[in-house]
Design an enzyme around this catalytic site. Structure first.
Site, mmCIF file in Angstrom:
data_model
loop_
_atom_site.group_PDB
_atom_site.id
_atom_site.type_symbol
_atom_site.label_atom_id
_atom_site.label_comp_id
_atom_site.label_asym_id
_atom_site.label_seq_id
_atom_site.Cartn_x
_atom_site.Cartn_y
_atom_site.Cartn_z
ATOM 1 N N ASP A 261 16.694 23.872 155.321
ATOM 2 C CA ASP A 261 17.330 22.586 155.602
ATOM 3 C C ASP A 261 17.035 22.285 157.075
ATOM 4 O O ASP A 261 16.610 23.162 157.831
ATOM 5 C CB ASP A 261 18.837 22.612 155.311
HETATM 6 C C1 NOJ Z 1 19.977 17.599 156.025
HETATM 7 C C2 NOJ Z 1 20.476 17.535 154.623
HETATM 8 O O1 NOJ Z 1 21.400 18.563 154.400
HETATM 9 C C3 NOJ Z 1 19.350 17.616 153.598
HETATM 10 O O2 NOJ Z 1 19.877 17.431 152.322
HETATM 11 C C4 NOJ Z 1 18.284 16.615 153.901
HETATM 12 O O3 NOJ Z 1 17.268 16.675 152.926
HETATM 13 C C5 NOJ Z 1 17.743 16.869 155.288
HETATM 14 N N1 NOJ Z 1 18.836 16.754 156.259
HETATM 15 C C6 NOJ Z 1 16.637 15.914 155.683
HETATM 16 O O4 NOJ Z 1 17.140 14.647 155.859
#
Ligand code: NOJ
Length: 735
Positions: A261
């Site tokens: 993530d």
């Molecule tokens: C953080 C989020 O938790 C995730 O779901 C997302 O895909 C990424 N940011 C990228 O935006």
């Protein structure tokens, strides 16, 4: 955060247009198998330089490319800068895309075909825009906390339902050519302190609840999995050998790649050796530091990370690219996240949203068959939730406000809204056909609502409750909800209207359960229409149900309680060590707590009768021992028993029913009294019958015991019904 430099860099890519003819854009691909994808990946790996390998596994940095995540191209093998883009309900940061129904709403349709089609339409839009990797679907958060900020991105508070929806979505997406990402792995249930807290969870609970839908995702050949922000048992998920190597790659046989993530990586070597395969977004949001890039190369050079580990990362990433056929003329990225522009997307994808907006609606109350409406003389439509945000549907970045009708939550899982039919628009259009006078009070002022309602034959009151990702705080809610009440004093609005109007219909748009105790039994509240998070066709789907063009057929993907404490879970202020198998209906059943509306509940305009339960098959007790393939032991996926039942539409109109199968495990298994292990959905004309068939796989009868999946011996109860508490047929399987 959004600097001009990045916009300029990214704008350059906008000139690259898709060269594919429309039929190639819309064609469904027969996917390669992993073996073939891996042989191609191995052949390509041999041609790559060390720096190309590092470029493939390392993001180029936040806002340094057109997508939310980008990697470095490898020209020696014709491999592009991979474009990774949110999210689970459509493509973020582009105008002109479809705002699909949210995951939680897709789940409330319980309709595999619609869920599959939604996946394939989303994947097609991703492909048209040159998105290689779409960052969805989400099965975590699962819904341990009713107030969890991101539950709405996924498919409800039950692992079986989540698992089926994950698999259908992923298959649909990947057939269209985009790589899907199952996220967030794992036990990422809350937004509060999500990147500091530890989820301290036992082995069994991990397997039977939280990892379960990811097994379905892996079985569906998902290309990538996103490790989550939180720690699992005190180790960061994206640094954890147990989470990535052991549970995902060894136990579930995952062949694709694990991406972090965004900024969930914490060390160079821990993440590499723990099983992470790609770091995102590369440089840190704030500090600009890389854990990989040159640092990964140094770690290889000084022996902290083996070259074979880096090669394995690259192979996994390339194999996934080959698996979905992106080596064959995939469109170049044609948008810029940091300079949101209008794109033309082809295909009538709104049709899926219209169907879901309608079929995901759950009718909770309908006194004296007040619905469907039959050309009433006058209707008053009340509430800010009945109209498009007066400041514009996209007034707030990533939908980070709650103004106007709610069709999705906020955060990275949202998209730009390009077309939106709000409830009032659609009711007005219907009113014109019927000769109905439609008046409105498009705000949440109780007094104004009551005065609009008092002389109308019917009052439709729209209220909502929102939630989202924790980097945005909306009206004091930092992602997770502060409470389970309707927002903007929605209870007072309903009460004020119901005081003056004997035919008050309440429409709820919500990310999850709300408490309705102050008005649910009010006799003037004749109907409650749970309209979920329907996406851009919101009003049209609502009118289909309100006026009876279709009979409601959605069922709740979570329990609606009478009071918050009934859920028995509290969002942790620090680490969370309270985990068990008893979330949502599992707890209500165990503790005999009466819910307001149970998991799986939903009314119809017709009636269904259930008869002739039949059970065949002779499952054997003992552990699963088959080979490991994507999804885990192959024998876990074999059908070991089949249950059938006859469902008849015994009412007066056509309708669709969702017969559900719940299994009770033998005494002493330590499992909840019953757990969802099958469902069907079919449309039946008045008087017609059909056979519901539920195939029980070995995993459906297994518990996690002493480090393996085991079918316990004893008596299983088989419950077939119209909800988790409306069991119509019962049988037994003895093992
Ligand atoms: C953080 C989020 O938790 C995730 O779901 C997302 O895909 C990424 N940011 C990228 O935006």
């Amino acid at each position: 955060m959004r600097t001009a430099i990045f916009s300029i860099l990214a704008t350059a890519t906008l000139t690259t247009q898709s060269a594919l003819p429309s039929d190639a854009l819309h064609s469904k691909r027969a996917l390669l198998g992993w073996d073939e994808a891996y042989s191609k990946a191995e052949a390509s790996l041999a041609k790559l330089s060390s720096s190309e390998k590092i470029g493939i596994v390392t993001g180029v940095g936040w806002m340094k490319g057109p997508c939310v995540g980008n990697t470095t191209p490898a020209s020696s093998i014709g491999y592009p800068s991979l474009c990774l883009q949110d999210g689970p309900l459509g493509i973020r940061y582009v105008k002109g895309v479809t705002a699909f129904s949210a995951g939680i709403h897709a789940a409330s349709t319980w309709d595999r075909d619609l869920i599959h089609e939604r996946g394939s339409f989303m994947g097609n839009e991703a492909k048209q825009l040159g998105v290689n990797v779409q960052l969805g679907p989400a099965a975590g958060a699962l819904g341990k906390f009713a107030k969890g900020g991101r539950n709405w991105e996924g498919f409800g508070a039950d692992p079986y339902l989540q698992g089926i929806a994950m698999a259908e979505t992923i298959k649909g997406m990947q057939e269209s050519g985009v790589q899907a990402t199952a996220k967030h792995w794992t036990v990422n249930e809350q937004e509060r302190n999500r990147d500091t807290m530890s989820s301290n969870v036992g082995d069994r609970v991990l397997r039977e609840l939280y990892n379960w839908p990811f097994a379905d995702a892996v079985k569906a050949d998902v290309a990538s999995v996103m490790c989550s922000y939180n720690k699992v048992n005190s180790t960061w998920a994206c640094e954890s050998d147990f989470v990535m190597n052991k549970m995902l790659k060894e136990e579930l046989g995952f062949k694709g790649y694990v991406m972090s993530d965004w900024n969930a990586q914490h060390t160079t070597t821990g993440s590499a050796n723990g099983g992470m395969d790609m770091t995102m977004p590369g440089s840190d949001f704030n500090e600009g530091s890389y854990f990989w890039g040159p640092q990964l190369q140094s770690a290889v050079n000084n022996g902290q990370v083996q070259q074979s580990r880096v090669d394995d990362m690259v192979k996994r990433i390339l194999a996934s690219w080959y698996l979905v056929g992106q080596d064959k003329g995939y469109p170049a990225t044609s948008f810029d996240s940091w300079n949101v522009g209008q794109k033309t997307i082809t295909g009538n994808h709104f049709t899926n949203v219209r169907s879901m907006a309608r079929d995901g609606i759950v009718l909770l109350k309908n006194e004296g068959a007040s619905l469907p409406l039959k050309a009433p003389k006058s209707v008053a439509v009340i509430g800010l939730d009945s109209i498009v945000n007066p400041r514009g549907a996209n007034a707030c970045v990533d939908r980070g406000c709650n103004e106007g009708t709610l069709i999705m939550g906020w955060g990275s899982g949202s998209v730009e809204i390009s077309n939106l039919v709000a409830p009032l628009d659609a009711i007005k259009a219907q009113g014109q056909k019927d000769g109905t006078t439609v008046t409105s009070s498009p705000n949440d002022n109780a007094q104004q609502g009551a005065s609009a309602a008092q002389n109308a034959e019917v009052a439709v009151v729209c209220i909502n409750a929102n939630a989202g990702e924790g980097y945005i705080t909306v009206e004091g809610n930092a992602g997770d909800r502060n409470d389970l009440n309707a927002w903007h004093n929605g209870n007072a609005l309903v009460e004020a209207v119901a005081k003056v109007n004997k035919k008050t219909v309440v429409v709820v748009h919500s990310v999850g359960p709300i408490l309705m105790e102050s008005w649910i039994e009010n006799p003037n509240v004749v109907a409650v229409v749970w309209a979920g998070l329907p996406g851009q066709e919101s009003g049209n789907g609502l009118v289909d149900i309100l006026y009876g063009a279709a009979s409601p057929s959605g069922k709740l993907p979570y329990t609606i309680a009478k009071k918050e404490s009934d859920y028995g879970t509290t969002i942790a202020p620090g680490d969370d060590s309270n985990w068990d198998l008893f979330i949502d209906y599992r707890r209500f059943d165990r503790d005999n707590i009466e819910p307001r509306f149970e998991f799986g509940f939903g009314l119809s305009y017709t009636n269904f009768t259930y008869a002739d339960l039949a059970i065949s098959g002779a499952p054997t007790a003992g552990p699963a021992t088959g080979d490991i393939a994507p999804g885990g032991h192959v024998d876990l996926w074999e059908t070991v028993a089949t249950v059938t039942a006859e469902i008849t539409n015994s009412g007066g109109v056509e309708g669709a029913e969702v017969p559900q199968l719940y299994i009770g495990y033998p005494a002493g298994s330590g499992t909840p009294p019953k757990q969802l292990r099958g469902f069907n959905k079919f449309k039946l004309a008045a008087g017609a019958s059909s056979t519901a068939t539920f195939e029980l796989r070995r995993r459906d009868l297994s518990i996690w015991k002493d480090g393996e999946w085991v079918v316990p011996s004893g008596e299983f109860t088989v419950n077939v019904g119209a909800s988790s508490r409306d069991i119509r047929l019962e049988g037994k399987i003895t093992v």
